[in-house]
Design a protein around this motif. Sequence first.
Motif, PDB file in Angstrom:
ATOM      1  N   GLY A 179       0.861  -1.185   0.000  1.00  0.00           N
ATOM      2  CA  GLY A 179       0.000   0.000   0.000  1.00  0.00           C
ATOM      3  C   GLY A 179       0.900   1.239   0.000  1.00  0.00           C
ATOM      4  N   PHE A 180       0.337   2.370   0.391  1.00  0.00           N
ATOM      5  CA  PHE A 180       1.132   3.603   0.394  1.00  0.00           C
ATOM      6  C   PHE A 180       2.359   3.467   1.293  1.00  0.00           C
ATOM      7  N   THR A 181       2.185   2.839   2.479  1.00  0.00           N
ATOM      8  CA  THR A 181       3.318   2.737   3.413  1.00  0.00           C
ATOM      9  C   THR A 181       4.443   1.909   2.786  1.00  0.00           C
ATOM     10  N   GLY A 182       4.083   0.709   2.335  1.00  0.00           N
ATOM     11  CA  GLY A 182       5.108  -0.201   1.808  1.00  0.00           C
ATOM     12  C   GLY A 182       5.730   0.308   0.526  1.00  0.00           C
ATOM     13  N   LEU A 237       6.888  -7.793  -0.655  1.00  0.00           N
ATOM     14  CA  LEU A 237       6.006  -8.967  -0.727  1.00  0.00           C
ATOM     15  C   LEU A 237       4.579  -8.510  -0.463  1.00  0.00           C
ATOM     16  N   GLU A 238       3.700  -8.734  -1.419  1.00  0.00           N
ATOM     17  CA  GLU A 238       2.304  -8.305  -1.301  1.00  0.00           C
ATOM     18  C   GLU A 238       1.401  -9.540  -1.362  1.00  0.00           C
ATOM     19  N   ALA A 239       0.486  -9.621  -0.394  1.00  0.00           N
ATOM     20  CA  ALA A 239      -0.374 -10.808  -0.309  1.00  0.00           C
ATOM     21  C   ALA A 239      -1.301 -10.949  -1.522  1.00  0.00           C
ATOM     22  N   GLY A 240      -1.821  -9.822  -1.997  1.00  0.00           N
ATOM     23  CA  GLY A 240      -2.745  -9.862  -3.136  1.00  0.00           C
ATOM     24  C   GLY A 240      -2.134  -9.161  -4.326  1.00  0.00           C
ATOM     25  N   GLY A 297      -5.493  -3.448  -0.722  1.00  0.00           N
ATOM     26  CA  GLY A 297      -5.734  -2.934   0.628  1.00  0.00           C
ATOM     27  C   GLY A 297      -6.363  -1.550   0.588  1.00  0.00           C
ATOM     28  N   ALA A 298      -6.301  -0.858   1.730  1.00  0.00           N
ATOM     29  CA  ALA A 298      -6.980   0.441   1.860  1.00  0.00           C
ATOM     30  C   ALA A 298      -6.482   1.464   0.844  1.00  0.00           C
ATOM     31  N   SER A 299      -5.195   1.388   0.493  1.00  0.00           N
ATOM     32  CA  SER A 299      -4.645   2.436  -0.378  1.00  0.00           C
ATOM     33  C   SER A 299      -5.281   2.455  -1.762  1.00  0.00           C
ATOM     34  N   GLY A 300      -5.792   1.337  -2.199  1.00  0.00           N
ATOM     35  CA  GLY A 300      -6.397   1.292  -3.533  1.00  0.00           C
ATOM     36  C   GLY A 300      -7.899   1.467  -3.526  1.00  0.00           C
ATOM     37  N   ASN A 303      -9.709   3.791  -1.044  1.00  0.00           N
ATOM     38  CA  ASN A 303     -10.158   4.784  -0.052  1.00  0.00           C
ATOM     39  C   ASN A 303     -10.863   5.972  -0.700  1.00  0.00           C
ATOM     40  N   GLY A 304     -11.210   6.953   0.145  1.00  0.00           N
ATOM     41  CA  GLY A 304     -11.933   8.125  -0.346  1.00  0.00           C
ATOM     42  C   GLY A 304     -11.076   9.087  -1.148  1.00  0.00           C
ATOM     43  N   GLY A 305      -9.764   8.896  -1.113  1.00  0.00           N
ATOM     44  CA  GLY A 305      -8.866   9.743  -1.903  1.00  0.00           C
ATOM     45  C   GLY A 305      -8.688  11.145  -1.342  1.00  0.00           C
ATOM     46  N   GLN A 306      -9.134  11.368  -0.108  1.00  0.00           N
ATOM     47  CA  GLN A 306      -9.075  12.726   0.429  1.00  0.00           C
ATOM     48  C   GLN A 306      -7.735  12.972   1.117  1.00  0.00           C
ATOM     49  N   ILE A 307      -7.161  14.130   0.822  1.00  0.00           N
ATOM     50  CA  ILE A 307      -5.863  14.495   1.405  1.00  0.00           C
ATOM     51  C   ILE A 307      -6.126  15.528   2.491  1.00  0.00           C
ATOM     52  N   ALA A 339       1.812 -13.779   0.068  1.00  0.00           N
ATOM     53  CA  ALA A 339       1.487 -13.477   1.465  1.00  0.00           C
ATOM     54  C   ALA A 339       2.599 -13.966   2.382  1.00  0.00           C
ATOM     55  N   VAL A 340       3.013 -13.120   3.287  1.00  0.00           N
ATOM     56  CA  VAL A 340       4.014 -13.508   4.289  1.00  0.00           C
ATOM     57  C   VAL A 340       3.288 -14.264   5.397  1.00  0.00           C
ATOM     58  N   THR A 341       3.763 -15.463   5.667  1.00  0.00           N
ATOM     59  CA  THR A 341       3.094 -16.302   6.664  1.00  0.00           C
ATOM     60  C   THR A 341       3.883 -16.377   7.969  1.00  0.00           C
ATOM     61  N   LYS A 359     -14.538  -1.859   9.059  1.00  0.00           N
ATOM     62  CA  LYS A 359     -14.927  -1.917   7.642  1.00  0.00           C
ATOM     63  C   LYS A 359     -15.697  -0.656   7.297  1.00  0.00           C
ATOM     64  N   THR A 360     -15.242   0.050   6.283  1.00  0.00           N
ATOM     65  CA  THR A 360     -15.978   1.234   5.837  1.00  0.00           C
ATOM     66  C   THR A 360     -16.306   1.076   4.359  1.00  0.00           C
ATOM     67  N   TYR A 361     -17.265   1.858   3.915  1.00  0.00           N
ATOM     68  CA  TYR A 361     -17.858   1.594   2.596  1.00  0.00           C
ATOM     69  C   TYR A 361     -17.925   2.855   1.744  1.00  0.00           C
ATOM     70  N   HIS A 367      -6.628   8.568   8.004  1.00  0.00           N
ATOM     71  CA  HIS A 367      -5.908   9.788   7.623  1.00  0.00           C
ATOM     72  C   HIS A 367      -4.604   9.411   6.907  1.00  0.00           C
ATOM     73  N   GLY A 368      -4.656   8.346   6.112  1.00  0.00           N
ATOM     74  CA  GLY A 368      -3.394   7.773   5.640  1.00  0.00           C
ATOM     75  C   GLY A 368      -2.953   8.144   4.243  1.00  0.00           C
ATOM     76  N   VAL A 369      -3.808   8.803   3.457  1.00  0.00           N
ATOM     77  CA  VAL A 369      -3.372   9.057   2.072  1.00  0.00           C
ATOM     78  C   VAL A 369      -2.067   9.847   2.090  1.00  0.00           C
ATOM     79  N   ALA A 370      -2.029  10.919   2.858  1.00  0.00           N
ATOM     80  CA  ALA A 370      -0.792  11.705   2.900  1.00  0.00           C
ATOM     81  C   ALA A 370       0.228  11.097   3.866  1.00  0.00           C
TER      82      ALA A 370
HETATM   83  C1  FAD Z   1     -12.917   2.827   2.520  1.00  0.00           C
HETATM   84  C2  FAD Z   1     -11.739   3.632   3.018  1.00  0.00           C
HETATM   85  C3  FAD Z   1     -11.755   5.009   2.870  1.00  0.00           C
HETATM   86  C4  FAD Z   1     -10.662   5.770   3.314  1.00  0.00           C
HETATM   87  N1  FAD Z   1     -10.614   7.094   3.007  1.00  0.00           N
HETATM   88  C5  FAD Z   1      -9.516   7.819   3.302  1.00  0.00           C
HETATM   89  C6  FAD Z   1      -9.410   9.161   2.867  1.00  0.00           C
HETATM   90  O1  FAD Z   1     -10.273   9.688   2.161  1.00  0.00           O
HETATM   91  N2  FAD Z   1      -8.295   9.857   3.214  1.00  0.00           N
HETATM   92  C7  FAD Z   1      -7.286   9.298   3.958  1.00  0.00           C
HETATM   93  O2  FAD Z   1      -6.289   9.976   4.255  1.00  0.00           O
HETATM   94  N3  FAD Z   1      -7.343   7.981   4.336  1.00  0.00           N
HETATM   95  C8  FAD Z   1      -8.409   7.257   4.009  1.00  0.00           C
HETATM   96  N4  FAD Z   1      -8.462   5.928   4.357  1.00  0.00           N
HETATM   97  C9  FAD Z   1      -7.312   5.335   5.064  1.00  0.00           C
HETATM   98  C10 FAD Z   1      -6.139   5.060   4.116  1.00  0.00           C
HETATM   99  O3  FAD Z   1      -6.598   4.435   2.957  1.00  0.00           O
HETATM  100  C11 FAD Z   1      -5.115   4.171   4.839  1.00  0.00           C
HETATM  101  O4  FAD Z   1      -4.711   4.840   6.019  1.00  0.00           O
HETATM  102  C12 FAD Z   1      -3.860   3.900   4.012  1.00  0.00           C
HETATM  103  O5  FAD Z   1      -4.210   3.500   2.718  1.00  0.00           O
HETATM  104  C13 FAD Z   1      -3.018   2.839   4.693  1.00  0.00           C
HETATM  105  O6  FAD Z   1      -1.987   2.475   3.810  1.00  0.00           O
HETATM  106  P1  FAD Z   1      -1.072   1.232   4.133  1.00  0.00           P
HETATM  107  O7  FAD Z   1      -0.110   1.109   3.020  1.00  0.00           O
HETATM  108  O8  FAD Z   1      -0.503   1.391   5.491  1.00  0.00           O
HETATM  109  O9  FAD Z   1      -2.076  -0.012   4.191  1.00  0.00           O
HETATM  110  P2  FAD Z   1      -2.857  -0.750   2.983  1.00  0.00           P
HETATM  111  O10 FAD Z   1      -3.080   0.169   1.851  1.00  0.00           O
HETATM  112  O11 FAD Z   1      -4.047  -1.401   3.581  1.00  0.00           O
HETATM  113  O12 FAD Z   1      -1.833  -1.814   2.481  1.00  0.00           O
HETATM  114  C14 FAD Z   1      -1.487  -2.935   3.253  1.00  0.00           C
HETATM  115  C15 FAD Z   1      -1.079  -4.012   2.273  1.00  0.00           C
HETATM  116  O13 FAD Z   1      -0.422  -5.041   2.998  1.00  0.00           O
HETATM  117  C16 FAD Z   1      -0.784  -6.260   2.415  1.00  0.00           C
HETATM  118  N5  FAD Z   1      -0.577  -7.318   3.407  1.00  0.00           N
HETATM  119  C17 FAD Z   1      -1.196  -7.491   4.594  1.00  0.00           C
HETATM  120  N6  FAD Z   1      -0.737  -8.594   5.209  1.00  0.00           N
HETATM  121  C18 FAD Z   1       0.215  -9.109   4.406  1.00  0.00           C
HETATM  122  C19 FAD Z   1       1.041 -10.263   4.492  1.00  0.00           C
HETATM  123  N7  FAD Z   1       0.986 -11.109   5.538  1.00  0.00           N
HETATM  124  N8  FAD Z   1       1.899 -10.507   3.472  1.00  0.00           N
HETATM  125  C20 FAD Z   1       1.983  -9.670   2.421  1.00  0.00           C
HETATM  126  N9  FAD Z   1       1.192  -8.571   2.278  1.00  0.00           N
HETATM  127  C21 FAD Z   1       0.328  -8.307   3.257  1.00  0.00           C
HETATM  128  C22 FAD Z   1      -2.250  -6.073   2.042  1.00  0.00           C
HETATM  129  O14 FAD Z   1      -2.673  -7.013   1.070  1.00  0.00           O
HETATM  130  C23 FAD Z   1      -2.260  -4.643   1.565  1.00  0.00           C
HETATM  131  O15 FAD Z   1      -2.072  -4.558   0.168  1.00  0.00           O
HETATM  132  C24 FAD Z   1      -9.557   5.136   3.953  1.00  0.00           C
HETATM  133  C25 FAD Z   1      -9.571   3.746   4.115  1.00  0.00           C
HETATM  134  C26 FAD Z   1     -10.635   3.006   3.646  1.00  0.00           C
HETATM  135  C27 FAD Z   1     -10.606   1.509   3.795  1.00  0.00           C
END
Ligand code: FAD
Length: 439
Positions: A51-54, A71-74, A79-82, A84-88, A222-224, A269-271, A381-384
Amino acid sequence: MLPFAGLPGGRSESRTLPPNATYYDATANARTAHSPLAGDTTADVCVVGAGFTGISAALNLAERGYRVVVLEAGTIGIGASGRNGGQIHSGQRVDQTVLEAQAGLDTAKQLWSIAEEAKAEVLARIERHAIRCEPRAGLLTAAWKKSHVPLLHADAEHLEKIYGYKKLRPLDRSETRAIVASERYHGGVLDWGGGHLHPLNYLLGLADAAVAAGAIIHEDSAVTAIENGPEARAVTANGSVKARFLVIAGDAYLGRLVPALAERLFPIKTYVVATEPLGEERAAALIRDGLAVADTKFVLDYYRIAPDTRLIFGGGETYSSGEAKNIAGIVRPPMLRVFPQLKDVAIEYAWGGHVGITLNRQPHFGRLAPNIFFAQGYSGHGVALASLAGRLITEAIAGTAERFDVMASLPVPRFPGGPMFRWPAQVFGMMLAAIRDRL
Ligand SMILES: Cc1cc2nc3c(=O)[nH]c(=O)nc-3n(C[C@H](O)[C@H](O)[C@H](O)COP(=O)(O)OP(=O)(O)OC[C@H]3O[C@@H](n4cnc5c(N)ncnc54)[C@H](O)[C@@H]3O)c2cc1C
């Protein structure tokens, strides 16, 4: 609509997809496929989660010359990064006044400047890598209750006075009504430093940039298991990566792989839905100037108009472990509460995602071992912030951990009750808060 000055816009093409696809999948730019990990390999840094962090970690590390394997599970963006609401948003998830009381003004100022840098990082990456993801400036926080208006306005004044932030415009009820065609709001604050984008296309662009910089990404991997040691090891079903450093970036999708992280994170879970296209005239009358809007409820509504004139509306949460069967049925009521005039409008896409929240809504950064870093729990609050997390982790791995440690200094308590009881306790608390929204 006002784009962020000088950035690539880009309007994505619609295409036919399975019924559970998100609007973002349907309008995604071309994807690069990445093969699963096969066999044992080594790297300087192994990143778990794309996601954004990785991906931001992989990009920053690869640019500094580290050999990085992600290493990405899917697939990227699952995950959330693909989804979300896209709001910064500006600032941290928690108000600056709270941070000041908790950590003192100096630390609060550091946290504010990290958050400001996070927004700048998003825009800089979009520009540098020419990512087509429709970035737009302007985010309105709309007051759901009358009592929220003076609080929002006082906050805007505080941010200008103490932090020199001049991009906020306090609005009264009629000014808010002139921006959003809803009778629901009592006033608000417009932030020209916030905005919105197409999150999946932004992430895919970052991932391509990381690969161009030398990172290797494996999807369906997926990392197990994670093994500590002077060289840490991440194990998948078909291979393993041994690395000097490990970055854990699975947030709400990590499950129980690392119990010490799971006990401080609650996956909600949010929608989100996307309506049918509204047409230029109707869309422009609904929300002016292509702004994004979020309200002040505990279970907030957040929405914006997409470039093809659909309303993308996020609202509603569930706390049970099962998957929601009728997502449109969850989001439609809050959408119609805000915009009753849309009752004739069809919902064409409906999807959910897991948001990782912490008990005090502060992000959870830290180390599990001297060479194992993590960042999670952005609490909506994770987009940025997650986009900057990778740079902070990179600095820490390269030996300058000062800014990473400012984030890691935020105290994030365990959820009370342990694994057995945290769900009922949390769910009860959140349901109470959701009921209070309606009063
Ligand atoms: C519906 C929704 C709306 C949102 N709207 C906003 C918004 O408008 N503005 C905002 O700032 N934030 C929003 N957020 C929050 C924001 O999307 C997250 O804070 C941010 O995307 C987190 O990024 P991440 O990379 O940490 O996690 P993720 O994007 O969730 O990525 C984690 C990744 O790790 C992978 N993973 C997990 N376990 C394993 C494993 N064992 N092995 C390998 N891979 C693994 C997952 O498959 C996933 O791809 C929203 C979230 C959701 C769900």
